[in-house]
Design a protein around this motif. Structure first.
Motif, mmCIF file in Angstrom:
data_model
loop_
_atom_site.group_PDB
_atom_site.id
_atom_site.type_symbol
_atom_site.label_atom_id
_atom_site.label_comp_id
_atom_site.label_asym_id
_atom_site.label_seq_id
_atom_site.Cartn_x
_atom_site.Cartn_y
_atom_site.Cartn_z
ATOM 1 N N GLN A 19 -98.832 -27.192 32.339
ATOM 2 C CA GLN A 19 -100.014 -27.014 31.488
ATOM 3 C C GLN A 19 -100.098 -25.589 30.937
ATOM 4 O O GLN A 19 -100.610 -25.372 29.837
ATOM 5 C CB GLN A 19 -101.282 -27.355 32.270
ATOM 6 N N LEU A 20 -99.580 -24.634 31.699
ATOM 7 C CA LEU A 20 -99.596 -23.242 31.247
ATOM 8 C C LEU A 20 -98.440 -22.935 30.298
ATOM 9 O O LEU A 20 -98.355 -21.833 29.773
ATOM 10 C CB LEU A 20 -99.532 -22.304 32.459
ATOM 11 N N GLY A 21 -97.566 -23.913 30.100
ATOM 12 C CA GLY A 21 -96.490 -23.722 29.136
ATOM 13 C C GLY A 21 -95.114 -23.542 29.730
ATOM 14 O O GLY A 21 -94.176 -23.180 29.020
ATOM 15 N N ALA A 22 -94.965 -23.790 31.041
ATOM 16 C CA ALA A 22 -93.633 -23.692 31.644
ATOM 17 C C ALA A 22 -92.724 -24.759 31.054
ATOM 18 O O ALA A 22 -93.177 -25.843 30.684
ATOM 19 C CB ALA A 22 -93.723 -23.854 33.160
ATOM 20 N N ASN A 23 -91.439 -24.451 30.961
ATOM 21 C CA ASN A 23 -90.462 -25.392 30.433
ATOM 22 C C ASN A 23 -89.706 -26.123 31.538
ATOM 23 O O ASN A 23 -89.188 -27.212 31.327
ATOM 24 C CB ASN A 23 -89.455 -24.671 29.540
ATOM 25 N N ASP A 24 -89.648 -25.514 32.719
ATOM 26 C CA ASP A 24 -88.941 -26.140 33.833
ATOM 27 C C ASP A 24 -89.341 -25.405 35.113
ATOM 28 O O ASP A 24 -90.015 -24.364 35.068
ATOM 29 C CB ASP A 24 -87.425 -26.055 33.620
ATOM 30 N N HIS B 141 -79.464 -24.430 30.165
ATOM 31 C CA HIS B 141 -80.066 -25.466 29.313
ATOM 32 C C HIS B 141 -81.202 -24.887 28.485
ATOM 33 O O HIS B 141 -81.293 -25.120 27.273
ATOM 34 C CB HIS B 141 -80.577 -26.615 30.180
ATOM 35 N N LEU B 142 -82.083 -24.110 29.124
ATOM 36 C CA LEU B 142 -83.231 -23.554 28.404
ATOM 37 C C LEU B 142 -82.808 -22.501 27.391
ATOM 38 O O LEU B 142 -83.362 -22.429 26.291
ATOM 39 C CB LEU B 142 -84.239 -22.956 29.399
ATOM 40 N N VAL B 143 -81.835 -21.687 27.757
ATOM 41 C CA VAL B 143 -81.363 -20.644 26.836
ATOM 42 C C VAL B 143 -80.693 -21.275 25.618
ATOM 43 O O VAL B 143 -80.875 -20.817 24.490
ATOM 44 C CB VAL B 143 -80.394 -19.676 27.547
ATOM 45 N N ARG B 144 -79.937 -22.361 25.835
ATOM 46 C CA ARG B 144 -79.289 -23.051 24.715
ATOM 47 C C ARG B 144 -80.312 -23.582 23.723
ATOM 48 O O ARG B 144 -80.065 -23.630 22.524
ATOM 49 C CB ARG B 144 -78.427 -24.214 25.222
ATOM 50 N N ASP C 260 -93.108 -17.879 22.746
ATOM 51 C CA ASP C 260 -92.687 -19.213 23.178
ATOM 52 C C ASP C 260 -91.375 -19.133 23.965
ATOM 53 O O ASP C 260 -90.632 -20.116 24.046
ATOM 54 C CB ASP C 260 -92.488 -20.125 21.962
ATOM 55 N N VAL C 261 -91.082 -17.979 24.553
ATOM 56 C CA VAL C 261 -89.863 -17.812 25.338
ATOM 57 C C VAL C 261 -89.828 -18.871 26.453
ATOM 58 O O VAL C 261 -90.863 -19.207 27.035
ATOM 59 C CB VAL C 261 -89.803 -16.385 25.952
ATOM 60 N N PRO C 262 -88.642 -19.439 26.739
ATOM 61 C CA PRO C 262 -88.555 -20.404 27.845
ATOM 62 C C PRO C 262 -88.976 -19.768 29.173
ATOM 63 O O PRO C 262 -88.603 -18.635 29.472
ATOM 64 C CB PRO C 262 -87.070 -20.780 27.871
ATOM 65 N N ILE C 263 -89.766 -20.521 29.943
ATOM 66 C CA ILE C 263 -90.235 -20.068 31.253
ATOM 67 C C ILE C 263 -89.792 -21.063 32.315
ATOM 68 O O ILE C 263 -90.051 -22.262 32.194
ATOM 69 C CB ILE C 263 -91.767 -19.922 31.289
ATOM 70 N N ASP D 85 -84.413 -13.485 26.796
ATOM 71 C CA ASP D 85 -84.173 -14.827 26.264
ATOM 72 C C ASP D 85 -84.829 -15.902 27.115
ATOM 73 O O ASP D 85 -85.040 -17.027 26.652
ATOM 74 C CB ASP D 85 -82.666 -15.110 26.192
ATOM 75 N N ILE D 86 -85.111 -15.565 28.385
ATOM 76 C CA ILE D 86 -85.753 -16.511 29.291
ATOM 77 C C ILE D 86 -86.466 -15.730 30.397
ATOM 78 O O ILE D 86 -86.031 -14.624 30.753
ATOM 79 C CB ILE D 86 -84.718 -17.481 29.916
#
Length: 214
Positions: free
Chosen positions: A81-86, A103-106, A61-64, A36-37
């Motif tokens: 830029q590589l697509g990290a979420n946090d 937060h990211l999993v939600r 598009d899994v949260p990273i 999930d993350i």
């Protein structure tokens, strides 16, 4: 060693965790597990976290979330830029890591941040990036360069926590005490400009940074 501590701490709080310490093997593990993350350490052997994130982004598009000991602003920018979420910097508290993971999993499957359009709609408020123009129920307001850059940074990472340190380094080039006080002033100003729509908010995450919601 740190990875095992993090794994055990997360598992003790009810998370199901799969640990892979070799960057070159991590992509294969990801394909099998479909987590999930993904919590990635930048400094992985054989393939670093940046390369791994890029490979994962080609598949999902899994949260990273990045764990990094690096302090250069360029590394933070590169991660996004590589697509990290946090991201979170070492050393970190488990409480902060858990809040960021939750937060990211939600948010579920988070798509990679798109390039911002010339005009961003925030509730009933419009933000024209290139013209540095804000349209609210109270009319139009021309933003200063730094006000516009601050708002742009928050909008780019909508819903995600951005640390004060990174905002300061990105917009002022330094996280000095003087610049930190300047940031407080600018956040207060921009919040005032957004008051016409109560659903558009810059949330202070105490001791960490800010999060934009709308």
């Amino acid at each position: 060693f740190l990875a095992r501590i993090v794994k055990e701490s997360l598992e003790s709080r009810g998370f199901s965790v799969y640990l892979e310490t070799d960057g070159a093997k991590a992509l294969t593990s990801y394909k099998k597990i479909q987590p999930d993350i993904c919590v990635l350490d930048v400094m992985l052997p054989n393939k670093d976290g940046f390369e791994l994130a890029e490979d994962i982004r080609h598949l999902s598009d899994v949260p990273i979330l990045f764990l990094t000991a690096k302090t250069q602003t360029e590394d933070v920018v590169k991660g996004f830029q590589l697509g990290a979420n946090d991201y979170i910097r070492k050393p970190f508290s488990m409480e902060e890591l858990i809040v960021r993971i939750q937060h990211l999993v939600r948010k579920g499957s988070v798509q990679q941040e798109p390039a911002l359009q010339e005009m961003v709609q925030m509730g009933s408020i419009q933000f024209e990036l290139n013209r540095q123009l804000l349209r609210t129920g109270d009319g139009e307001r021309k933003l200063s360069f730094r006000e516009a850059e601050l708002l742009k940074l928050l909008v780019q990472q909508k819903g995600q926590i951005i640390s004060r340190k990174d905002i300061l380094n990105l917009l002022w080039g330094s996280d000095s005490f003087f610049n930190s006080r300047n940031l407080d002033v600018y956040v207060t100003k921009v919040r005032g400009y957004l008051q016409s729509d109560p659903t558009v908010e810059i949330i202070t995450v105490k001791g960490v940074g800010y999060r934009m919601v709308y």
